[in-house]
Design an enzyme around this catalytic site. Sequence first.
Site, mmCIF file in Angstrom:
data_model
loop_
_atom_site.group_PDB
_atom_site.id
_atom_site.type_symbol
_atom_site.label_atom_id
_atom_site.label_comp_id
_atom_site.label_asym_id
_atom_site.label_seq_id
_atom_site.Cartn_x
_atom_site.Cartn_y
_atom_site.Cartn_z
ATOM 1 N N VAL A 25 -20.467 -9.936 -18.493
ATOM 2 C CA VAL A 25 -20.512 -11.084 -19.401
ATOM 3 C C VAL A 25 -21.569 -12.092 -18.951
ATOM 4 O O VAL A 25 -22.409 -12.535 -19.737
ATOM 5 C CB VAL A 25 -19.107 -11.743 -19.474
ATOM 6 C CG1 VAL A 25 -19.164 -13.142 -20.023
ATOM 7 C CG2 VAL A 25 -18.183 -10.878 -20.309
ATOM 8 N N ASP A 44 -22.979 -16.164 -7.992
ATOM 9 C CA ASP A 44 -22.013 -15.069 -7.844
ATOM 10 C C ASP A 44 -21.689 -14.928 -6.355
ATOM 11 O O ASP A 44 -22.552 -15.112 -5.502
ATOM 12 C CB ASP A 44 -22.596 -13.765 -8.391
ATOM 13 C CG ASP A 44 -21.511 -12.763 -8.753
ATOM 14 O OD1 ASP A 44 -21.356 -12.455 -9.953
ATOM 15 O OD2 ASP A 44 -20.805 -12.299 -7.828
ATOM 16 N N LYS A 49 -25.367 -8.273 -5.723
ATOM 17 C CA LYS A 49 -25.888 -8.536 -7.076
ATOM 18 C C LYS A 49 -27.044 -9.531 -7.015
ATOM 19 O O LYS A 49 -28.077 -9.349 -7.665
ATOM 20 C CB LYS A 49 -24.780 -9.093 -7.983
ATOM 21 C CG LYS A 49 -23.813 -8.031 -8.455
ATOM 22 C CD LYS A 49 -22.932 -8.527 -9.585
ATOM 23 C CE LYS A 49 -22.042 -7.395 -10.071
ATOM 24 N NZ LYS A 49 -20.643 -7.663 -10.077
ATOM 25 N N THR A 98 -10.739 -11.756 -14.929
ATOM 26 C CA THR A 98 -9.332 -12.121 -15.127
ATOM 27 C C THR A 98 -8.534 -10.810 -15.210
ATOM 28 O O THR A 98 -8.113 -10.407 -16.289
ATOM 29 C CB THR A 98 -9.140 -12.951 -16.420
ATOM 30 O OG1 THR A 98 -9.904 -12.325 -17.480
ATOM 31 C CG2 THR A 98 -9.589 -14.375 -16.255
ATOM 32 N N SER A 133 -11.598 -14.151 -20.543
ATOM 33 C CA SER A 133 -10.464 -13.915 -21.443
ATOM 34 C C SER A 133 -9.178 -14.245 -20.691
ATOM 35 O O SER A 133 -9.005 -13.810 -19.549
ATOM 36 C CB SER A 133 -10.410 -12.447 -21.862
ATOM 37 O OG SER A 133 -11.673 -12.019 -22.289
ATOM 38 N N CYS A 274 -10.855 -5.306 -20.673
ATOM 39 C CA CYS A 274 -10.356 -6.201 -21.731
ATOM 40 C C CYS A 274 -9.144 -5.662 -22.484
ATOM 41 O O CYS A 274 -8.064 -6.241 -22.410
ATOM 42 C CB CYS A 274 -11.478 -6.486 -22.725
ATOM 43 S SG CYS A 274 -12.842 -7.384 -21.987
ATOM 44 N N ARG A 354 -13.426 0.483 -14.846
ATOM 45 C CA ARG A 354 -12.199 -0.310 -14.725
ATOM 46 C C ARG A 354 -11.172 0.155 -15.768
ATOM 47 O O ARG A 354 -11.488 0.265 -16.939
ATOM 48 C CB ARG A 354 -12.505 -1.805 -14.905
ATOM 49 C CG ARG A 354 -13.220 -2.383 -13.699
ATOM 50 C CD ARG A 354 -13.586 -3.830 -13.894
ATOM 51 N NE ARG A 354 -14.591 -4.000 -14.918
ATOM 52 C CZ ARG A 354 -15.093 -5.178 -15.274
ATOM 53 N NH1 ARG A 354 -14.671 -6.270 -14.683
ATOM 54 N NH2 ARG A 354 -16.015 -5.259 -16.212
HETATM 55 N N1 LIG Z 1 -16.727 -6.684 -19.777
HETATM 56 C C1 LIG Z 1 -16.517 -6.974 -21.046
HETATM 57 O O1 LIG Z 1 -16.760 -6.143 -21.939
HETATM 58 C C2 LIG Z 1 -15.980 -8.311 -21.465
HETATM 59 C C3 LIG Z 1 -16.109 -8.705 -22.803
HETATM 60 C C4 LIG Z 1 -15.625 -9.937 -23.188
HETATM 61 C C5 LIG Z 1 -14.958 -10.740 -22.254
HETATM 62 N N2 LIG Z 1 -14.819 -10.310 -20.970
HETATM 63 C C6 LIG Z 1 -14.143 -11.207 -20.037
HETATM 64 O O2 LIG Z 1 -15.127 -11.891 -19.292
HETATM 65 C C7 LIG Z 1 -14.667 -12.117 -17.946
HETATM 66 C C8 LIG Z 1 -15.637 -11.505 -16.967
HETATM 67 O O3 LIG Z 1 -15.660 -10.106 -17.168
HETATM 68 P P1 LIG Z 1 -16.827 -9.176 -16.646
HETATM 69 O O4 LIG Z 1 -16.631 -7.857 -17.302
HETATM 70 O O5 LIG Z 1 -18.135 -9.869 -16.764
HETATM 71 O O6 LIG Z 1 -16.433 -9.076 -15.106
HETATM 72 P P2 LIG Z 1 -17.385 -8.579 -13.911
HETATM 73 O O7 LIG Z 1 -16.496 -8.162 -12.824
HETATM 74 O O8 LIG Z 1 -18.407 -7.630 -14.442
HETATM 75 O O9 LIG Z 1 -18.165 -9.901 -13.488
HETATM 76 C C9 LIG Z 1 -17.545 -10.976 -12.894
HETATM 77 C C10 LIG Z 1 -18.434 -11.483 -11.770
HETATM 78 O O10 LIG Z 1 -17.806 -12.647 -11.216
HETATM 79 C C11 LIG Z 1 -18.058 -12.635 -9.828
HETATM 80 N N3 LIG Z 1 -17.101 -13.525 -9.169
HETATM 81 C C12 LIG Z 1 -15.809 -13.303 -8.844
HETATM 82 N N4 LIG Z 1 -15.265 -14.395 -8.280
HETATM 83 C C13 LIG Z 1 -16.244 -15.338 -8.251
HETATM 84 C C14 LIG Z 1 -16.303 -16.667 -7.789
HETATM 85 N N5 LIG Z 1 -15.246 -17.271 -7.263
HETATM 86 N N6 LIG Z 1 -17.486 -17.321 -7.908
HETATM 87 C C15 LIG Z 1 -18.584 -16.726 -8.432
HETATM 88 N N7 LIG Z 1 -18.576 -15.462 -8.887
HETATM 89 C C16 LIG Z 1 -17.415 -14.778 -8.809
HETATM 90 C C17 LIG Z 1 -17.945 -11.178 -9.446
HETATM 91 O O11 LIG Z 1 -18.604 -10.913 -8.221
HETATM 92 C C18 LIG Z 1 -18.607 -10.495 -10.637
HETATM 93 O O12 LIG Z 1 -19.989 -10.288 -10.416
HETATM 94 C C19 LIG Z 1 -13.267 -11.522 -17.897
HETATM 95 O O13 LIG Z 1 -12.343 -12.504 -18.189
HETATM 96 C C20 LIG Z 1 -13.285 -10.501 -19.024
HETATM 97 O O14 LIG Z 1 -11.996 -10.242 -19.538
HETATM 98 C C21 LIG Z 1 -15.349 -9.139 -20.542
#
Ligand SMILES: NC(=O)c1ccc[n+]([C@@H]2O[C@H](COP(=O)([O-])OP(=O)(O)OC[C@H]3O[C@@H](n4cnc5c(N)ncnc54)[C@H](O)[C@@H]3O)[C@@H](O)[C@H]2O)c1
Length: 459
Positions: A25, A44, A49, A98, A133, A274, A354
């Site tokens: 995201v 991050d 990364k 989340t 989310s 999700c 995941r």
């Molecule tokens: N992947 C999807 O398709 C998608 C779509 C819509 C919404 N979402 C929602 O968006 C959110 C993120 O999902 P994602 O798929 O991008 O997850 P992800 O794991 O790909 O990315 C999250 C990033 O946050 C970093 N992180 C964790 N704790 C941290 C902190 N304290 N400070 C800074 N960085 C930190 C992680 O290292 C990781 O790189 C979730 O709530 C998910 O449900 C995801």
Amino acid sequence: MAEQGSSSHEIHTPPRSAVIGLGYVGLPLALLLIDKGFEVYGIDVDERKIQKLQENISYLPDVNDEDISRAMGSGRFHPGTDYAAAGEAEMIILCVPTPLTAYHTPDLSFLQNAARSVGEQLRQGQIVILESSTYPGTTNEVLRPILEKMSGMRAGKDFYIGYSPERIDPGNKTYTVDQIPKLVSGLTEKCGDVAEAWYRRVFKRVVRVSSPEVAEMAKIVENSHRLVNITFVNELALICEQMGIDVWEVIDAAATKPFGFTPYYPGPGIGGHCIPVDPLYLQWKAQAYGIKSQFIALSEALNRSMPQQVADKVFELLGENRTSGNSLVEERETGKPRILLYGVAYKKDVNDVRESPALDLIPILQNRGAEVAYCDPYIQEIRLGEQVMHSVELTDEVLQAADCVVILTDHSSIPVERIIAESKLVFDTRNVTAAMKEAAHVYRLGSGKGRSKRRKKMK
Ligand SMILES: NC(=O)c1ccc[n+]([C@@H]2O[C@H](COP(=O)([O-])OP(=O)(O)OC[C@H]3O[C@@H](n4cnc5c(N)ncnc54)[C@H](O)[C@@H]3O)[C@@H](O)[C@H]2O)c1
């Protein structure tokens, strides 16, 4: 922010944003903001990364190295691990995971940690927007208290809070992040105004809703809707299987109705961060109101049973092939059927495992005595507890050696014709072999072709 009527904060040129969490995201969002002229501090905790970004290397299939080079070359992208950068931005966007705990309840620890780190840097006039989310109430009940406590300031007065769910669909080339209407809300009216004004600079269509709870719930409803409907269609596939009716043809036929029907397609189970997760956030929150979400509970249970259903079908097909004289299993010395999985990603063209059904299916097959290997062009390695597996190359020899090839993911690059030509037995859970369905050794989930003779219609 002068533009939104705040006297305490002036807009910087270029406008500055901090994106916290640079995953599926956060990274596309950061790149979009850079395209729209923002200075972006990407923060991050994952140093690997950050290092990749600094070396102009992408870690997401939807983002290529040139996208990263362009962003880095603009001089306006600053990836790092230091939260001090958040203090520089006018808009701070949280995109942290989340997930669920081991007990299948919301795990907000990433959000809480990120909120504490942001709170330490917070200054007057900034806006913090949550995009992760989560269940309705999180922005007000979890994020706000942490930010207020850490900063000693008041939300809605000294700084602003918004919630805007991310609706990105990784792998979807038609609806990229900027094409998707952006739901926006604020903790107070003023917070909503500030959030809306920012997002209008970036997105083609911004839809303002009245509260964070509405926006939080809307996102969860979108994903719960998919969970319930895909699970229903998976159940339908099992029914059609036994009735000898091709579920794929049924869905296409029903979808010719120009109104009142939306097609969903079966598969080996729903994965990703999700759809299997978000509905459980709602279920958990609903319990606090004394309500059991039976739709979610049932869908969740059915979804979790799909890998078992796939395994049953694979062994049934292997058994049938054996009794029909095509003794695939007995021929070999170990007696263990060799099963090759094509695709372990939870959906096509992503490198994400995941909650992938493949991770449940592999131990089920192994516990039933199979030797399992996988090939996934997007995923070189998977870990299942202590076990580490590596993707094998999809050579003709590998295909010929497998007693059954199970297609779990319909990556665009799947060599369907070669798989069919070289394999002894193919079980396709995604309907990619539809054009060659007449081939005697090819079975599709829910097509009814390989149904057990025992379970045919009772007379
Ligand atoms: N992947 C999807 O398709 C998608 C779509 C819509 C919404 N979402 C929602 O968006 C959110 C993120 O999902 P994602 O798929 O991008 O997850 P992800 O794991 O790909 O990315 C999250 C990033 O946050 C970093 N992180 C964790 N704790 C941290 C902190 N304290 N400070 C800074 N960085 C930190 C992680 O290292 C990781 O790189 C979730 O709530 C998910 O449900 C995801």
